[in-house]
Design a protein around this motif. Structure first.
Motif, PDB file in Angstrom:
ATOM      1  N   GLN A 220      -6.195   9.569   6.438  1.00 53.01           N
ATOM      2  CA  GLN A 220      -4.610   8.969   6.887  1.00 53.01           C
ATOM      3  C   GLN A 220      -4.292   8.082   7.529  1.00 53.01           C
ATOM      4  O   GLN A 220      -2.951   6.867   7.212  1.00 53.01           O
ATOM      5  N   ASP A 221      -5.334   7.118   8.308  1.00 53.65           N
ATOM      6  CA  ASP A 221      -5.111   6.117   9.212  1.00 53.65           C
ATOM      7  C   ASP A 221      -5.092   4.930   8.712  1.00 53.65           C
ATOM      8  O   ASP A 221      -4.997   3.683   8.605  1.00 53.65           O
ATOM      9  N   CYS A 222      -5.966   5.483   7.385  1.00 55.89           N
ATOM     10  CA  CYS A 222      -5.950   3.854   6.277  1.00 55.89           C
ATOM     11  C   CYS A 222      -5.708   3.644   5.381  1.00 55.89           C
ATOM     12  O   CYS A 222      -5.780   3.423   3.505  1.00 55.89           O
ATOM     13  N   ILE A 223      -3.856   4.484   4.874  1.00 54.20           N
ATOM     14  CA  ILE A 223      -3.029   4.374   4.219  1.00 54.20           C
ATOM     15  C   ILE A 223      -2.036   3.680   4.694  1.00 54.20           C
ATOM     16  O   ILE A 223      -1.341   3.486   5.727  1.00 54.20           O
ATOM     17  N   ASP A 224      -2.033   2.372   3.704  1.00 53.40           N
ATOM     18  CA  ASP A 224      -1.028   0.993   4.175  1.00 53.40           C
ATOM     19  C   ASP A 224      -0.213   1.185   4.114  1.00 53.40           C
ATOM     20  O   ASP A 224       1.796   2.419   3.288  1.00 53.40           O
ATOM     21  N   PRO A 225       0.803   1.161   5.234  1.00 52.13           N
ATOM     22  CA  PRO A 225       2.604   1.560   6.006  1.00 52.13           C
ATOM     23  C   PRO A 225       3.906   1.525   4.717  1.00 52.13           C
ATOM     24  O   PRO A 225       4.620   0.893   4.946  1.00 52.13           O
ATOM     25  N   GLU A 226       2.764  -0.047   4.163  1.00 51.57           N
ATOM     26  CA  GLU A 226       3.485  -0.593   3.264  1.00 51.57           C
ATOM     27  C   GLU A 226       4.277  -0.096   1.792  1.00 51.57           C
ATOM     28  O   GLU A 226       4.944  -0.563   1.360  1.00 51.57           O
ATOM     29  N   LEU A 227       2.974   1.017   2.038  1.00 51.80           N
ATOM     30  CA  LEU A 227       3.419   1.355   0.014  1.00 51.80           C
ATOM     31  C   LEU A 227       4.793   2.057   0.004  1.00 51.80           C
ATOM     32  O   LEU A 227       5.208   2.890   0.557  1.00 51.80           O
ATOM     33  N   THR A 228       5.356   1.895  -1.241  1.00 42.80           N
ATOM     34  CA  THR A 228       6.778   2.401  -1.830  1.00 42.80           C
ATOM     35  C   THR A 228       6.985   4.061  -1.665  1.00 42.80           C
ATOM     36  O   THR A 228       5.347   4.515  -1.789  1.00 42.80           O
ATOM     37  N   PRO A 229       7.435   4.554  -1.649  1.00 37.61           N
ATOM     38  CA  PRO A 229       7.366   6.036  -1.410  1.00 37.61           C
ATOM     39  C   PRO A 229       6.648   6.898  -3.114  1.00 37.61           C
ATOM     40  O   PRO A 229       5.931   7.658  -2.643  1.00 37.61           O
TER      41      PRO A 229
END
Length: 490
Positions: A220-229
């Motif tokens: 979970q902590d390696c998901i790019d927070p800038e990803l679009t929905p």
């Protein structure tokens, strides 16, 4: 040897090139640096000028020997010089020596601080071994060491170690190991890109190897927070598919627990995303609850406590998606929802006399409104409602009547910046002046769970405890339906 450095990336090219017929060329021997801050000097003596600082895992081509020094060439930095023979070890790339290289990889695989050296030996093994002999073990070891190095870089709190970790990351980058930096809540998270783990999933491998690969690829902590929905929903669907393909029957219980916890967290995100798109989410939420319930808490290690709390909070935030709606229309104080502006849901507070175009109160929100969570007190002076604006973050809206009429207050899980958490209605205290709430939140990297008695007028916390039994009002007046549904009493 120059050819080795030109192609020494940790990828499928190792196996492919090992199978190609090549001309019998005798390369110069090579060595690998086994200590940090070894000096590459201009001459074979300690007083000579230092050309470069070498780090464990650096590979060098040997071109001669003088006394206790080897004359070498560093292809990565394109520098020549001398290094002490005691600071390096010979590195053979002949097929007959591949077994010895793999033995060293097995030794270094679980040695903290030796990740760069282990990855260097793994690269040598993949270059030396015949293609038919390369299996999932080498890639499993490579991924394990790369991920551990990335975790060290993320958790490093000492400036003295910054140079060492940065140097190790440069060394492994020379072997084709890619890491990326993501910013989460003001801190930098370093993550391995997972190429080796993807190869483990594609090759015949043991159940444990595949489980480790799946867990590493679905962090979970390696998901790019800038990803679009849209991209985030696609990624979560892929994560769920990877975890669902894992054979669980042959896993030890502690590893099976980790797969269950990760699966619960992923399906909770999928349930929220489906709700936001207007799709049925009950099945996804039920799957998240099922996976969390299946965790054997007796087999949870101390290292897994954080992951278990994380999964529980995420599932707790989405649990209303799995709950059925009321079997009949509510009598007395209730809420109805209607579309507002694009993306909005409007909540109308109604009773037997005020409905339709004359509700008692109306508020609109861009969050997900769990209308089936509405609970009114016996006098009809207050109603609690769950509203979820973000994945893993669920608030409690409290509609209550005061001297000035009806109003609504939002009770968030925590007062600081949103991380993950939920706060939920847990019961009404007779008299119409107090209510019970349960709260679970992650703040500053730590989880906190409390059971509270709130003043209905101000919603201030009058009393709180970490267990319901520690509060007499909570123990006596907790709602039976809440007690049977909540994950806070797990």
């Amino acid at each position: 040897m120059k050819r080795f450095f030109a192609i020494a990336c940790v990828c499928g090219a190792f196996a492919a090139q090992a199978a190609e017929p090549v001309a019998p060329v005798q390369p110069n021997p090579s060595v690998i640096v086994v200590i940090d801050q070894a000096a590459l000097r201009a001459a074979p003596r300690e007083s000579a000028q230092q050309q470069v600082v070498l780090w464990q895992g650096d590979s060098l081509e040997v071109r001669g020997r003088k006394m206790d020094y080897l004359q070498v060439y560093d292809h990565r930095r394109e520098r020549a010089g001398y290094v002490r023979a005691s600071q390096v070890r010979p590195l053979s790339l002949q097929p007959q020596d591949a077994t010895d290289l793999l033995a060293v990889v097995r030794f270094l695989r679980d040695t903290p601080g030796a990740e760069a050296l282990g990855i260097g030996y793994t690269a040598a093994y993949l270059r030396a071994a015949p293609a038919k002999d390369i299996g999932a073990e080498a890639f499993d070891a490579l991924g394990t060491m790369a991920e551990r190095l990335a975790r060290r870089a993320s958790s490093n709190r000492s400036k003295a170690n910054d140079a060492v970790i940065a140097a190790h990351l440069e060394v492994v980058a020379g072997y084709g190991v890619a890491v990326r930096s993501l910013e989460h809540d003001g801190r930098v998270q370093v993550c391995y890109d997972g190429d080796a783990f993807r190869r483990v999933l594609a090759l015949p491998a043991s159940a444990e190897q595949k489980a480790r690969a799946a867990l590493a690829l679905t962090r979970q902590d390696c998901i790019d927070p800038e990803l679009t929905p849209f991209d985030r929903a696609a990624l979560d669907a892929w994560r769920a598919d990877v975890l669902d393909r894992m054979p669980r029957t042959d896993l030890p219980e502690f590893l099976r627990n980790r797969v269950r916890m990760r699966t619960a967290a992923v399906w909770s995100s999928l349930a929220f995303e489906r709700t936001r798109r207007g799709e049925p989410a009950a099945e996804a939420a039920a799957r998240a609850l099922q996976e969390l319930t299946g965790v054997n808490r007796q087999e949870l290690s101390e290292d897994d406590a954080y992951a278990y709390s994380d999964a529980a909070v995420r599932v707790g935030a989405i649990r209303w998606a799995a709950e059925p709606g009321p079997a009949h229309a509510p009598v007395g104080l209730a809420v109805v929802t209607a579309p507002g502006q694009p993306g909005e849901t409007c909540i109308q507070l109604v009773d037997a006399k005020h409905a339709g175009n004359s509700p008692l109160l109306q508020r609109c929100t861009y969050g997900t409104v769990w209308a089936n969570s509405a609970r009114a007190n016996a006098p009809g002076t207050a109603l609690a409602l769950a509203v979820q604006p973000l994945d893993g973050w669920r608030e409690m809206w409290v509609f209550h009547r005061s001297a000035d009429g009806w109003t609504v207050d939002v009770v968030p899980p925590a007062g600081d910046a949103p991380d993950i958490g939920y706060v939920e209605f847990a019961g009404w205290v007779p008299g119409g002046r107090k209510m019970l709430a349960a709260r679970e939140v992650r703040s500053a990297g730590r989880f906190n769970q409390t059971f509270e008695v709130l003043d209905l007028e101000t919603l201030a916390v009058e009393k709180h405890a970490d267990k319901p039994a520690s509060l007499s009002l909570f123990y006596r007046w907790q709602d039976p339906a809440w007690k049977g549904q909540t994950v806070s009493l797990r």
